[in-house]
Design a protein around this motif. Structure first.
Motif, PDB file in Angstrom:
ATOM      1  N   GLN A  66     -35.297  22.754 -50.172  1.00 56.12           N
ATOM      2  CA  GLN A  66     -35.160  21.455 -50.829  1.00 56.12           C
ATOM      3  C   GLN A  66     -36.309  20.521 -50.470  1.00 56.12           C
ATOM      4  N   ILE A  67     -36.871  20.662 -49.269  1.00 53.81           N
ATOM      5  CA  ILE A  67     -38.081  19.895 -48.942  1.00 53.81           C
ATOM      6  C   ILE A  67     -39.231  20.328 -49.848  1.00 53.81           C
ATOM      7  N   ARG A  68     -39.363  21.634 -50.048  1.00 62.11           N
ATOM      8  CA  ARG A  68     -40.416  22.131 -50.954  1.00 62.11           C
ATOM      9  C   ARG A  68     -40.209  21.590 -52.374  1.00 62.11           C
ATOM     10  N   ARG A 126     -38.485  23.348 -58.993  1.00 60.47           N
ATOM     11  CA  ARG A 126     -39.071  24.680 -58.791  1.00 60.47           C
ATOM     12  C   ARG A 126     -38.532  25.404 -57.568  1.00 60.47           C
ATOM     13  N   HIS A 127     -37.829  24.705 -56.697  1.00 60.30           N
ATOM     14  CA  HIS A 127     -37.182  25.320 -55.542  1.00 60.30           C
ATOM     15  C   HIS A 127     -35.730  24.845 -55.477  1.00 60.30           C
ATOM     16  N   ASP A 128     -34.882  25.647 -54.849  1.00 60.08           N
ATOM     17  CA  ASP A 128     -33.504  25.228 -54.664  1.00 60.08           C
ATOM     18  C   ASP A 128     -33.469  23.886 -53.950  1.00 60.08           C
ATOM     19  N   GLN A 167     -30.594  15.037 -46.452  1.00 60.60           N
ATOM     20  CA  GLN A 167     -29.799  16.231 -46.763  1.00 60.60           C
ATOM     21  C   GLN A 167     -30.344  17.462 -46.039  1.00 60.60           C
ATOM     22  N   ALA A 168     -31.659  17.564 -45.945  1.00 62.99           N
ATOM     23  CA  ALA A 168     -32.250  18.721 -45.268  1.00 62.99           C
ATOM     24  C   ALA A 168     -31.859  18.743 -43.798  1.00 62.99           C
ATOM     25  N   VAL A 169     -31.774  17.577 -43.159  1.00 61.89           N
ATOM     26  CA  VAL A 169     -31.384  17.513 -41.751  1.00 61.89           C
ATOM     27  C   VAL A 169     -29.967  18.045 -41.580  1.00 61.89           C
ATOM     28  N   GLY A 170     -29.054  17.677 -42.486  1.00 62.10           N
ATOM     29  CA  GLY A 170     -27.698  18.200 -42.405  1.00 62.10           C
ATOM     30  C   GLY A 170     -27.621  19.671 -42.768  1.00 62.10           C
ATOM     31  N   ALA A 217     -39.981  12.325 -44.194  1.00 59.67           N
ATOM     32  CA  ALA A 217     -40.208  13.746 -44.456  1.00 59.67           C
ATOM     33  C   ALA A 217     -40.567  14.516 -43.195  1.00 59.67           C
ATOM     34  N   ALA A 218     -41.382  13.937 -42.313  1.00 61.54           N
ATOM     35  CA  ALA A 218     -41.768  14.662 -41.098  1.00 61.54           C
ATOM     36  C   ALA A 218     -40.564  14.835 -40.178  1.00 61.54           C
TER      37      ALA A 218
END
Length: 716
Positions: A367-369, A327-329, A352-355, A416-417
């Protein structure tokens, strides 16, 4: 509008420069970033196989991708390889080259190979081909205009002294799958402005999934006529091109891949904008990529910047925009691997979000969402006992839609945090922290409610109550998956690993735990509790900050006191019943995580440092194998039994830096980057590497490897 896409500028730049470039992009990005990845190649069949041998380019979250033609094969000239499209969850080649342009003069086709091999170039954000003909130059450029549409521009420049009158046409042939029902899915038809491919409904769970509403469509800016013959089409430009000496004309078209009629209706307006103002769309995309490149190369030594840009391109190509149940990119692990192309995994996402936060914080948030969209709610009809859990993997289809890859049998390590806090460090977006804070807290609660069998404050990896977890062995397998280190020796049934049921106050089974408390899991939990304290502090929740800091301190202390074996200077998992440190299973790289999380005491960190820098342990030719070289279970090419995974290498070298061992961290990191095959060349970033030879192993163009390289290269 796709996440991370800057709106096009109002001013319309010139169509090109004297060198045949369609924009000023090449002057804005150093040529040293050309061809950081070899993107030439043509598929032999519609199905790429498990590992696609052709590296591809995509952008903006598109679900289709392209490559450059093969320099040594003139039959591929004039078009971009592909597209490779994702049939909801699986990648397939639609054509070897669906839109090949041909120029004719006085009824005779111009030979694109007449003046030798063309210049075939990939640059950050675009693919380019340049052909030199007698008195003409043809330049083709492909960029993505939106998350569903590629913009292709063909510029014909009369470099001679005489006027020229040319005709142009495009042609392509479907590359059909070999077996039914996949073979019969695509069908060509002409449209008023080009050509389209429709897809029949196919529900092959492990191979090919379409709903019957998907479409790939080519739309030309100029008037054209199209004829279709079987699996081949030809589109002719309606009017000839007249070029005076020194003059140039640009032909523009779009190539869109959509899943539903609603998507197609929305995309029609985007296609019109792209074809009305193609130069502005191109310039906007080029500016976005210049920003990306500047961000990922900031603070990186000059000799490592090409690797940083290759990592950037890897992540962006694996970016998938919202579609189906996603539902989200988000970012998939790899478009190059059949089983990774169409889904999103939890702990992949955290890394991946950290990068990604380093160059596109909004995409990192998205992407976390995409994972938290599927966090289990207390109102769940099927698993209310798992409220707060994040599923392992989500795909275009969930099981109700016939998807077999969706996985709620287990979760993944709790990072996640950390991811949320790192994204906040780059974005400064407190609203995102407010949004995520209660969700992160619920995820923490789930671990201790459903994965702390003896309620002693140390959690275990485990399995959910799920139809697929229907035996002790299946539950053990799911628990190993939950660690992310699937076949690591510490999870071998032959070494005594088993599972026990967890129950709530009423005696109802709520899940299962391994009969061991894992050191990496509990160090991760401690780190995330510290990051939750950071989040609470940033939001002004002083009581929450104090509470989370207390919990983090307690968890750090439990790991430090109960999971470190002084006799061998390493952190180990412990037995659930006795608390015994499971040293007989050998040393695994998970024992270095307490350095990254700041859990270890200075003396413990020094002992771990000694093992990380010992060639007989973890300082192998490519450093930081997942299992120590001294272990009887060390197997340098067996997934989590020895290969070097770059996420674990990142944690280990960052842990050394945290405790002041900067010189050793730098030496080992430099050796890894130099010795791992292809990292410093044009080869793809791999899932993992042989620690003894540096040979590439498993999935190419792997996202979390690319993601952790970015902070590693910047020595964060």
């Amino acid at each position: 509008m796709a996440v991370g896409f800057a709106p096009a500028a109002d001013a319309r730049p010139p169509d090109g420069d004297a060198n045949g470039n369609l924009s000023s992009y090449a002057t804005g990005t150093p040529s040293s970033y050309a061809d950081v990845l070899d993107l030439q190649g043509v598929p032999a069949s519609a199905q790429p196989g498990e590992f696609n041998p052709v590296n591809v380019f995509a952008d903006r979250g598109a679900w289709h991708a392209y490559a450059l033609p093969s320099a040594g094969d003139p039959s591929t000239y004039g078009g971009f390889t592909g597209p490779l499209h994702i049939a909801q969850e699986y990648p397939w080649w639609l054509s070897k080259s669906f839109s090949r342009i041909r120029l004719t003069e006085a009824g005779k086709a111009l030979d694109l190979a007449a003046r030798g091999t063309p210049r075939l170039t990939s640059l950050p954000g675009l693919l380019r081909q340049t052909y030199r003909l007698d008195g003409l130059r043809l330049t083709l450029e492909l960029r993505f205009a939106t998350d569903r549409t590629a913009l292709v521009r063909a510029r014909i420049h009369n470099t001679g002294h005489a006027p020229r009158t040319l005709a142009a046409d495009w042609s392509g042939t479907l590359l059909r799958p070999e077996a039914a029902p996949e073979r019969d899915a695509p069908a060509l038809r002409a449209t008023p402005r080009g050509v389209a491919v429709g897809f029949a409904r196919v529900r092959e769970k492990w191979d090919y999934l379409t709903a019957g509403t998907e479409r790939f469509q080519v739309t030309h800016r100029a008037p054209v006529r199209t004829t279709v013959t079987g699996d081949t089409y030809r589109t002719d430009l309606a009017a000839p091109l007249s070029l005076a000496p020194g003059a140039a004309r640009t032909l523009d078209w779009t190539e869109s891949y959509t899943f539903t009629a609603a998507e197609r209706a929305r995309e029609a307006a985007s296609v019109r904008r792209a074809l009305t103002r193609p130069a502005a769309i191109a310039a906007s995309g080029d500016a976005r990529w210049r920003g990306y490149v500047a961000s990922v190369t900031r603070g990186v030594p000059a000799d490592r910047r090409r690797l940083a840009v290759k990592s950037l391109e890897t992540l962006v190509t694996n970016w998938r925009s919202a579609a189906g149940r996603i539902r989200h990119d988000a970012i998939s692990p790899s478009l190059s691997y059949k089983w990774f192309a169409g889904g999103v995994w939890a702990w992949d996402t955290w890394k991946q979000a950290v990068g990604t936060a380093r160059f596109a914080p909004r995409l990192a948030q998205s992407q976390i969402r995409a994972m938290f969209d599927h966090q289990i709610r207390p109102t769940s009809a099927t698993r209310p006992q798992d409220a707060g859990m994040i599923p392992d993997a989500v795909f275009y289809n969930n099981p109700a839609d016939g998807g077999g890859n969706w996985n709620e049998r287990n979760s993944k390590p709790p990072l996640a945090a950390w991811a949320v806090w790192e994204v906040y460090r780059h974005s400064g977006d407190r609203a995102f922290l407010r949004e995520m804070y209660p969700k992160l807290a619920a995820y923490q609660s789930w671990w201790y409610r459903n994965r702390d069998h003896d309620r002693d404050g140390l959690a275990e990896y485990g399995a959910t109550v799920d139809p697929a977890n229907d035996s002790a062995e299946q539950r053990r397998l799911a628990a190993a998956w939950e660690s992310g280190m699937d076949n690591a020796p510490r999870f071998d049934a032959g070494l005594g690993t088993s599972v026990v049921a967890n129950r709530d106050a009423s005696g109802t089974v709520t899940g299962y735990s391994l009969t061991q408390e894992s050191v990496d899991l509990n160090a991760y939990l401690a780190a995330d509790q510290g990051h939750l304290a950071d989040v609470a502090g940033a939001l002004g929740d002083t009581a929450g900050e104090r509470r989370w800091r207390g919990r983090a301190a307690a968890t750090h202390r439990a790991v430090r006191e109960r999971m470190y074996a002084a006799e061998d200077g390493w952190f180990h998992d412990t037995a659930l019943d006795s608390g015994e440190r499971l040293t007989a299973r050998g040393r695994g790289i998970e024992g270095a995580i307490p350095l990254w999380t700041g859990t270890a005491s200075p003396a413990q960190a020094a002992a771990v440092r000694d093992k990380l820098t010992d060639p007989g342990e973890f300082a192998t030719p490519v450093p930081f194998p997942t299992v120590a070289r001294s272990s009887p279970h060390f197997a340098p090419q067996r997934y989590w039994r020895g290969p070097v995974w770059l996420d674990q290498a990142y944690f280990a070298q960052a842990g050394l830096r945290r405790y002041g061992y900067t010189a050793q961290a730098r030496t080992l990191t430099d050796r890894l980057l130099t010795t791992a095959h292809g990292l410093s060349a044009r080869s793809p970033v791999m899932e993992n590497y042989d620690p003894l030879t540096g040979a590439p192993l498993n999935s190419p163009n792997f996202s979390w490897s690319a993601a952790v390289l970015l902070p590693m290269l910047a020595q964060d």
